[in-house]
Design a protein around this motif. Sequence first.
Motif, PDB file in Angstrom:
ATOM      1  N   GLY A   1       0.859  -1.188   0.000  1.00 10.61           N
ATOM      2  CA  GLY A   1       0.000   0.000   0.000  1.00 10.61           C
ATOM      3  C   GLY A   1       0.885   1.224   0.000  1.00 10.61           C
ATOM      4  N   GLU A   2       1.963   1.156   0.792  1.00 13.62           N
ATOM      5  CA  GLU A   2       2.939   2.240   0.819  1.00 13.62           C
ATOM      6  C   GLU A   2       4.154   1.870  -0.044  1.00 13.62           C
ATOM      7  OE1 GLU A   2       4.650   2.864   4.656  1.00 13.62           O
ATOM      8  OE2 GLU A   2       6.156   4.229   3.885  1.00 13.62           O
ATOM      9  N   THR A   3       4.667   0.659   0.124  1.00 11.72           N
ATOM     10  CA  THR A   3       5.898   0.277  -0.559  1.00 11.72           C
ATOM     11  C   THR A   3       5.635  -0.686  -1.727  1.00 11.72           C
ATOM     12  OG1 THR A   3       6.268  -1.570   0.962  1.00 11.72           O
ATOM     13  CG2 THR A   3       7.225   0.540   1.578  1.00 11.72           C
ATOM     14  N   SER A   4       4.397  -0.758  -2.199  1.00 10.13           N
ATOM     15  CA  SER A   4       4.054  -1.639  -3.314  1.00 10.13           C
ATOM     16  C   SER A   4       4.199  -0.891  -4.637  1.00 10.13           C
ATOM     17  CB  SER A   4       2.631  -2.161  -3.132  1.00 10.13           C
ATOM     18  OG  SER A   4       1.803  -1.184  -2.532  1.00 10.13           O
ATOM     19  N   SER A   5       4.571  -1.611  -5.664  1.00 11.96           N
ATOM     20  CA  SER A   5       4.978  -0.986  -6.929  1.00 11.96           C
ATOM     21  C   SER A   5       3.930  -0.057  -7.526  1.00 11.96           C
ATOM     22  CB  SER A   5       5.332  -2.074  -7.945  1.00 11.96           C
ATOM     23  OG  SER A   5       6.460  -2.780  -7.499  1.00 11.96           O
ATOM     24  N   VAL A   6       2.691  -0.548  -7.651  1.00 12.63           N
ATOM     25  CA  VAL A   6       1.675   0.274  -8.315  1.00 12.63           C
ATOM     26  C   VAL A   6       1.377   1.536  -7.493  1.00 12.63           C
ATOM     27  CG1 VAL A   6      -0.754   0.350  -9.033  1.00 12.63           C
ATOM     28  CG2 VAL A   6       0.670  -1.614  -9.645  1.00 12.63           C
ATOM     29  N   ASP A   7       1.348   1.389  -6.178  1.00 13.25           N
ATOM     30  CA  ASP A   7       1.109   2.569  -5.332  1.00 13.25           C
ATOM     31  C   ASP A   7       2.270   3.554  -5.415  1.00 13.25           C
ATOM     32  OD1 ASP A   7      -1.485   1.851  -3.824  1.00 13.25           O
ATOM     33  OD2 ASP A   7      -0.251   0.066  -3.604  1.00 13.25           O
ATOM     34  N   LEU A   8       3.487   3.037  -5.409  1.00 11.08           N
ATOM     35  CA  LEU A   8       4.660   3.919  -5.548  1.00 11.08           C
ATOM     36  C   LEU A   8       4.604   4.655  -6.880  1.00 11.08           C
ATOM     37  CD1 LEU A   8       7.463   1.507  -4.252  1.00 11.08           C
ATOM     38  CD2 LEU A   8       6.808   3.673  -3.183  1.00 11.08           C
ATOM     39  N   ALA A   9       4.225   3.918  -7.913  1.00 14.36           N
ATOM     40  CA  ALA A   9       4.140   4.526  -9.244  1.00 14.36           C
ATOM     41  C   ALA A   9       3.092   5.625  -9.259  1.00 14.36           C
ATOM     42  CB  ALA A   9       3.810   3.460 -10.287  1.00 14.36           C
ATOM     43  N   MET A  10       1.914   5.321  -8.722  1.00 13.59           N
ATOM     44  CA  MET A  10       0.814   6.289  -8.786  1.00 13.59           C
ATOM     45  C   MET A  10       1.117   7.538  -7.950  1.00 13.59           C
ATOM     46  SD  MET A  10      -1.161   5.063 -10.986  1.00 13.59           S
ATOM     47  CE  MET A  10      -2.443   6.324 -10.880  1.00 13.59           C
ATOM     48  N   ARG A  11       1.967   7.384  -6.946  1.00 13.99           N
ATOM     49  CA  ARG A  11       2.324   8.552  -6.133  1.00 13.99           C
ATOM     50  C   ARG A  11       3.606   9.214  -6.619  1.00 13.99           C
ATOM     51  NH1 ARG A  11       1.101   5.121  -1.681  1.00 13.99           N
ATOM     52  NH2 ARG A  11       3.336   4.931  -1.382  1.00 13.99           N
ATOM     53  N   ASP A  12       4.148   8.736  -7.733  1.00  5.28           N
ATOM     54  CA  ASP A  12       5.378   9.304  -8.303  1.00  5.28           C
ATOM     55  C   ASP A  12       6.529   9.313  -7.312  1.00  5.28           C
ATOM     56  OD1 ASP A  12       5.085   9.921 -10.990  1.00  5.28           O
ATOM     57  OD2 ASP A  12       3.808  11.649 -10.508  1.00  5.28           O
ATOM     58  N   GLU A  13       6.669   8.219  -6.566  1.00  2.00           N
ATOM     59  CA  GLU A  13       7.712   8.210  -5.532  1.00  2.00           C
ATOM     60  C   GLU A  13       9.032   7.624  -5.988  1.00  2.00           C
ATOM     61  OE1 GLU A  13       6.864   6.772  -1.629  1.00  2.00           O
ATOM     62  OE2 GLU A  13       4.920   7.770  -1.600  1.00  2.00           O
ATOM     63  N   VAL A  14       9.010   6.941  -7.123  1.00  2.60           N
ATOM     64  CA  VAL A  14      10.259   6.320  -7.545  1.00  2.60           C
ATOM     65  C   VAL A  14      10.853   7.107  -8.710  1.00  2.60           C
ATOM     66  CG1 VAL A  14       9.789   4.020  -6.701  1.00  2.60           C
ATOM     67  CG2 VAL A  14       8.983   4.669  -8.956  1.00  2.60           C
ATOM     68  N   ASP A  15      12.187   7.098  -8.800  1.00  4.01           N
ATOM     69  CA  ASP A  15      12.824   7.881  -9.855  1.00  4.01           C
ATOM     70  C   ASP A  15      13.686   7.034 -10.789  1.00  4.01           C
ATOM     71  OD1 ASP A  15      14.693   7.394  -7.932  1.00  4.01           O
ATOM     72  OD2 ASP A  15      15.430   9.445  -7.779  1.00  4.01           O
ATOM     73  N   ALA A  16      13.474   5.738 -10.768  1.00  3.14           N
ATOM     74  CA  ALA A  16      14.051   4.850 -11.781  1.00  3.14           C
ATOM     75  C   ALA A  16      13.328   3.528 -11.639  1.00  3.14           C
ATOM     76  CB  ALA A  16      15.547   4.652 -11.572  1.00  3.14           C
ATOM     77  N   PHE A  17      13.198   2.799 -12.757  1.00  3.64           N
ATOM     78  CA  PHE A  17      12.413   1.565 -12.734  1.00  3.64           C
ATOM     79  C   PHE A  17      13.153   0.476 -13.486  1.00  3.64           C
ATOM     80  CE2 PHE A  17       8.701  -0.939 -14.548  1.00  3.64           C
ATOM     81  CZ  PHE A  17       8.413  -1.597 -13.366  1.00  3.64           C
TER      82      PHE A  17
END
Lengths: 136, 439, 571
Positions: B327-343
């Motif tokens: 919910g916080e550290t899951s991929s789709v949620d991280l993506a939707m919140r723009d929290e990651v800067d490389a994939f």
Amino acid sequence: MAKINLNMITQRAIEEGVAMEKGKTTPDYFEACSIIEMNAEDIKKLGINPNANVRVISESGEVIVKAVVGRQTCYPGLCHIRQGVWANQVVPPRTQSTGEPQYSGFPVTVEPAEYERIKGALELVQGACGLWKGDE
Amino acid sequence: MAKVITGVGCPYCGASCDDIEVTVSDDGTKVLEVKNACAIGNQVFHHASTPGRITSPRLRQPDGTYKEISYEEAIDRAARILVNAKKPLIYGFGSTNCEGMSAAGRVAEKAGAVLDNCASICHGSSFLAIFDNGYPSCTLGEVKNRADVIVYWASNPAHAHPRHMSRYSIFPRGFFTGKGHMGRKIICIDPRVTDTARVADIHLQVQQGHDYELFNAFRTVLHGGDIPDMVAGIPKEKILEAAGIMKKARFGTVFYGMGLCHSDGRNHNVDIAISMTRDLNEFTKWTIMAMRGHYNIAGPGVVWSWQFGFPYCIDMTKRDLVHMNPGETSSVDLAMRDEVDAFVNIGTDAGAHFPIPAVQHLKKHPWITIDPNICMASEISDLHIPVAVVGVETGGVVYRMDNVPIQFKKVVEPAGGILTDEELFDKIYERMCELDQEA
Amino acid sequence: MGEYLIKNGFVFDPVQGINGDKSDVALKDGKIVETTALSSGATVIDASGMTVMAGGVDIHSHVAGAKVDVGRLLRPEDKLFKSPKKTGKVSRVEMGYSVPTTFKTGYDYTRMGYSFVMEAAMPPLEAPHTHEEMRDTPIIDMAAMPVYGNNWFMLEYLKNGEIENNAAYSAWLMTATKGFAIKVVNPGGTEAWGWGLNCTTIHDPVPYFDITPAEIIKGLIETNEYLRLPHSIHLHPNNLGNPGNYETTLETLRLAEGYSPKSDFGREQVLHNTHLQFHSYGGDSWGNFESKAKEVMDYVNQQKNLTIDLGCVTLDETTTMTADGPFEHHLNGLNHLKWANTDVELETAAGVVPYVYGKNVKVCDIQWAIGLEIALFAKDMMRTFLTTDHPNAGPFFRYPRIIKWLMSKQSRDELLHSFKWADRVIAATNLESIDREMTFNEIAQMTRAGPAKALGIAHMYGSLKPGMNGNVAVYNINPEHMPADPDEIEKAFLRAAYVFKDGVMVSRDGEILATPPKLALWVNAKVPENAQVRRDIYEKFRKYYSVNLENYPVRDELAPNQRVIELDITA
């Protein structure tokens, strides 16, 4: 024009599995996944014949697919697009704080779109990312 | 002389069949014939030696086209992307071996990344339920040898695990089950009349999204309580009949699938399935099993549990400790919140299988795809690094849906000197260490 | 590889009869050598005022494999608040508490000065998993015991009295799984659990197979001695954890009467009863639950062909896990927490349930006392080994605390009297009346020399004799000036001042300095060719297993540094 509201799910199918392993840019994958299965009654309500194209609209997007009854019957009100590129144009990314998107059980509006073209997988995904250059 | 290799593991679904016979060409480079596999598995083996495989890394150019580059350059670029990112996400692993997962774990720890696998959008809800309620389960051979009642709940093996019913559950004759399917009762619970429902003795066509209610009714009946005349679209008599069969089983197994994990309620649906199984153990022997999708998608949960203590959604950005909070550290949620800067997309196809808005968010940052084949992810990424097909061009340990480790074999040489996932991640790790020292 | 001279420590090596003498230990080329063998360039470690022992040997600990990993996965909360922050350059993150990750397991054992750990139960079908985890557990050497006590081949052979066939099969399984010894868990009871049942006495027939646990145990002793294995059968008896079970235990132990060891590896026992604490209970309910440690140990003390380990309760929150599937289901019925179970086809089962041994729960306190009493009643510490059945009775990093309790009456009495129900605990146990305090030599017997001998690996581990593996622990505690505060004992044993593994300094004051290659030990027993067993194996795999026979044996890649103990009984 007839418009109906359905409850949509997306799951595996063996045809999708075989085609996916062959390649997502193959015609097999297009055939397998760019269809929506629904009850014959619902197709009738749309005022279309089976195998006509429809537009599926959800809270997060829309996609053109072909409407079929399908072998694994849905009850009236339920529809199914096989897992993959077309389904994911409309699957809501909300996860109920679990990480898992709403792949099953979300409202869609379906309307006839007999003269609209079904886009290919690459066109949909690359198009969504600004990379689609058109068929070469 | 063509060579026949027996006991080959199939790198497709979570049934991880290891009885495949593959005939390969004299020079050991081409798959000629595949026996015992299902239609999908067959395709996997043949596809690996189809002409036109990508054999060198490709880098996206400013005009949007791809240019072939060397592995060395690709490894350097991948290492730099990981070193420079504040919160890279490394996701996938549905289709690789445990050796690759382990090597990727070391890279993720070094990079301070979030490490996640396909369970995040698949059986992650099962993990959440297991954290709360446990998991009374068994190996698939137990089902084959003992089970006289099988429940497929919200799963459709006829399509998703084509040999599951014949190898493990409905049809095989086991030690105490010499009559095969004649001695078993099959109950299928699914909102559609699936091909699995067609082979069941009882099909309960539950209203989509109402599984929890139906489980609740089963639990109530098992405990001797009364239920309404209709629950979740199913008449009371049908529920009483099915519950009666389950209670009278000598050994039963509930196989459940995505219909529980992907619907409203998510982990709560699985949680109550587990509770029902626990209830049944007060009367007789019952087990439950998640129908894991890919041949080694149980693998990352197993490997990362022993390495990091968590099966998925592992946030290593704090570097000296790791934590997990789906919910916080899951991929789709991280993506939707723009929290990651490389994939980094490895051994999966997020391009095809994530909801498209999540793909669009991730695409704002550098995207690396590590995959043997052309897929949606490879066609939108900035860097595509091809790797050997696990189970075909390299062996290794995989975990079947019941967490039984199977040692897979290599059947042909990797096309054009392609690296394995493990080799690639180890090289990326070494390059990251070098970059560290340079800095 | 460097040379080291560990100078002026108080050395305890029961094997050589060195009992606290001030002397030097030399390390060269990975081995312990005579001090005269060192060159002038050897690094000198000043151990004056410190205690020097051989690297520790753990005879029974659940640290690697399927059920351990289920324990990790099942319990994210086991990581919460309790994981230390990563320090040092060579280490990986260290997550978990009662079920630590493989990395933390290797580091923490090393910090305590241990160099060998026996994984207590390896389901044969899942042996590749156990080996993958052992490979990923740094520094410490390991081996694993495949579980045999509910295996269908074995049940059929022993029912027919076919010891030779059972031995041929057992040897094949040992080699296929790269296993070390014959582990037996709730013989017959775990097979009964396949139907939700159990065998709680040694006379309950196993459903369908119609053989009793007593017959299984005797048959496996005979099999073990026929094969002349380094270790004896390693038994977790029936009826674990129930009030009044000491009678089952005594009945079980009596089965070993009349058997004598046949092995070239120096062991003197034919049966090892593991975690005896869980099997020494009196009373007939949790209300009148009491210690029967004395009754059990009186018997063990007389029987030279038995060894035991403690399974001490440490009063922690922990995670129970065992191949005793019916027990975990039963335990779950008591505490109603989450419950995981995996039945393994044709072989075994496993259950996992979290458990809190509350300091103010009477039964838990009595269990705690029983564990210590077993050690304190023991006459021969070379047959009595320190364990917690990690993580079942407590996590392995509590060994130093148990050492403290064993060495200091003051420390255990303080705890005993602090219990909420102290009077009732004292009434149900013997602990308060026991004055014995263990010596360093006895601790060295219980943690090194003894388990190494019982496992049949005393030629490599457990002593500081020249030629042994270069495993040495230097503890910052002075036997001639024992600290006034018993907690200092625990501190010293928890973080050794220096730890050497195969001649490499791997840890200093708890900091991990190096992670040299570690060994996987296993036993390869060559038996006469046996066509019937070969056919039985082929047939059972074809008909009943869900995996292919070709893919069953553990491949060499999974155990990159093997030390194979070769046996040939065809000669």
